[in-house]
Scaffold this motif. Structure first.
Motif, PDB file in Angstrom:
ATOM      1  N   PHE A   9       0.830  -1.206   0.000  1.00  0.00           N
ATOM      2  CA  PHE A   9       0.000   0.000   0.000  1.00  0.00           C
ATOM      3  C   PHE A   9       0.865   1.257   0.000  1.00  0.00           C
ATOM      4  O   PHE A   9       0.534   2.259  -0.649  1.00  0.00           O
ATOM      5  CB  PHE A   9      -0.917  -0.002   1.226  1.00  0.00           C
ATOM      6  CG  PHE A   9      -1.778   1.227   1.325  1.00  0.00           C
ATOM      7  CD1 PHE A   9      -2.872   1.396   0.492  1.00  0.00           C
ATOM      8  CD2 PHE A   9      -1.469   2.226   2.240  1.00  0.00           C
ATOM      9  CE1 PHE A   9      -3.654   2.537   0.570  1.00  0.00           C
ATOM     10  CE2 PHE A   9      -2.245   3.372   2.324  1.00  0.00           C
ATOM     11  CZ  PHE A   9      -3.350   3.523   1.491  1.00  0.00           C
ATOM     12  N   LEU A  10       1.986   1.213   0.718  1.00  0.00           N
ATOM     13  CA  LEU A  10       2.882   2.364   0.758  1.00  0.00           C
ATOM     14  C   LEU A  10       3.455   2.658  -0.623  1.00  0.00           C
ATOM     15  O   LEU A  10       3.553   3.824  -1.038  1.00  0.00           O
ATOM     16  CB  LEU A  10       4.011   2.110   1.762  1.00  0.00           C
ATOM     17  CG  LEU A  10       5.015   3.263   1.958  1.00  0.00           C
ATOM     18  CD1 LEU A  10       4.291   4.512   2.465  1.00  0.00           C
ATOM     19  CD2 LEU A  10       6.117   2.843   2.925  1.00  0.00           C
ATOM     20  N   ASN A  64       3.253   6.043  -5.552  1.00  0.00           N
ATOM     21  CA  ASN A  64       2.994   6.219  -6.985  1.00  0.00           C
ATOM     22  C   ASN A  64       1.878   7.231  -7.229  1.00  0.00           C
ATOM     23  O   ASN A  64       1.958   8.060  -8.143  1.00  0.00           O
ATOM     24  CB  ASN A  64       2.623   4.876  -7.620  1.00  0.00           C
ATOM     25  CG  ASN A  64       3.814   3.955  -7.764  1.00  0.00           C
ATOM     26  OD1 ASN A  64       4.958   4.402  -7.741  1.00  0.00           O
ATOM     27  ND2 ASN A  64       3.560   2.668  -7.905  1.00  0.00           N
ATOM     28  N   VAL A  65       0.829   7.162  -6.394  1.00  0.00           N
ATOM     29  CA  VAL A  65      -0.279   8.109  -6.544  1.00  0.00           C
ATOM     30  C   VAL A  65       0.200   9.536  -6.299  1.00  0.00           C
ATOM     31  O   VAL A  65      -0.136  10.470  -7.044  1.00  0.00           O
ATOM     32  CB  VAL A  65      -1.427   7.744  -5.583  1.00  0.00           C
ATOM     33  CG1 VAL A  65      -2.493   8.841  -5.576  1.00  0.00           C
ATOM     34  CG2 VAL A  65      -2.056   6.415  -5.983  1.00  0.00           C
ATOM     35  N   CYS A  66       0.998   9.707  -5.242  1.00  0.00           N
ATOM     36  CA  CYS A  66       1.527  11.039  -4.938  1.00  0.00           C
ATOM     37  C   CYS A  66       2.412  11.557  -6.069  1.00  0.00           C
ATOM     38  O   CYS A  66       2.380  12.751  -6.406  1.00  0.00           O
ATOM     39  CB  CYS A  66       2.319  11.006  -3.629  1.00  0.00           C
ATOM     40  SG  CYS A  66       1.295  10.730  -2.160  1.00  0.00           S
ATOM     41  N   ALA A  67       3.208  10.668  -6.650  1.00  0.00           N
ATOM     42  CA  ALA A  67       4.072  11.077  -7.754  1.00  0.00           C
ATOM     43  C   ALA A  67       3.244  11.518  -8.957  1.00  0.00           C
ATOM     44  O   ALA A  67       3.562  12.519  -9.617  1.00  0.00           O
ATOM     45  CB  ALA A  67       4.994   9.923  -8.134  1.00  0.00           C
TER      46      ALA A  67
END
Length: 232
Positions: free
Chosen positions: A190-191, A196-199
């Motif tokens: 999950f981390l 990846n989502v934040c990037a």
């Protein structure tokens, strides 16, 4: 004795093969003439066949093939009895529905599946040269599949003389690669997903900021030129 007599054409041909002799004209043999051996061969002209099955081979290079005539060993060589096919062409047109080297695993691509080839010249030998790559696939549950992938090149060896100078048929020559390929399935944490989502979000904001700055400064430059009367 009766046990040593050849009572059928097949027994005569088998006796000739064991001696390493060639049976040039079956019509001169009473058993073959009586059974109409050559007539049976002519009646089978144009027929095809559907072959399926499994082969277990050693992990060394080799070949398997589909060719006319009964095979036998002569002087430690694998040869075919091509007597029934000396006067006619032999059509080796074929379609490979499925060919695999080992057990199926997710994502495997077998390049010969569905391949079809049609012969146009009278006689010849169609050859597939296959490079087999050992492959280990481990799924997400830890189950391991020992299998293979392969690449292939093709070649048609034509016999333009109209006579069978070599064995007509479809030949598969395979060789094993010294390299092994390993595939492993795994979960994404999950981390890692959150990173990846934040990037992605950060990239979107960065590009949006660049576009906004470009549009803003462009508008200001145009507005200044309009104020001093230089914009046309």
């Amino acid at each position: 004795s009766d046990d040593d007599c050849c009572n059928s054409c097949e027994e005569v041909r088998e006796a000739y093969r064991k001696k390493g002799w060639g049976l040039s004209n079956p019509d001169l043999v009473d058993q073959c003439k009586r059974e109409g051996f050559l007539e049976k061969i002519k009646n089978e002209e144009g027929e095809g066949c559907n072959v399926y099955g499994f082969l277990e081979v050693k992990k060394v290079g080799g070949n398997f093939h589909f060719a006319p005539g009964k095979s036998f060993q002569q002087s430690n060589m694998h040869v075919h009895d091509l007597l029934p096919f000396q006067k006619d062409s032999f059509n080796i047109s074929h379609k490979i529905n499925k060919l695999t080297f080992g057990e199926y695993f997710p994502g495997v691509v077998n390049p010969l599946d569905g391949v079809q080839w049609v012969q146009h010249s009278p006689n010849g030998m169609y050859q597939y040269f296959i490079k087999v790559v050992p492959t280990v696939y481990t799924d997400i549950n830890g189950r391991t599949i020992q299998s293979n992938q392969f690449s292939v090149t093709e070649h048609f060896k034509s016999d333009d003389t109209g006579r069978l100078q070599s064995v007509p048929g479809v030949f598969f020559f395979y060789d094993l690669s010294p390299i092994k390929v390993t595939f492993m399935e795994g979960h994404v944490s999950f981390l890692h997903f959150l990173t990846n989502v934040c990037a992605i979000v950060g990239g979107i904001f960065t590009v949006s900021g660049i576009l906004d700055s470009f549009i803003y400064h462009g508008q200001r430059a145009i507005k200044k030129k309009m104020e001093i009367g230089k914009f046309s």
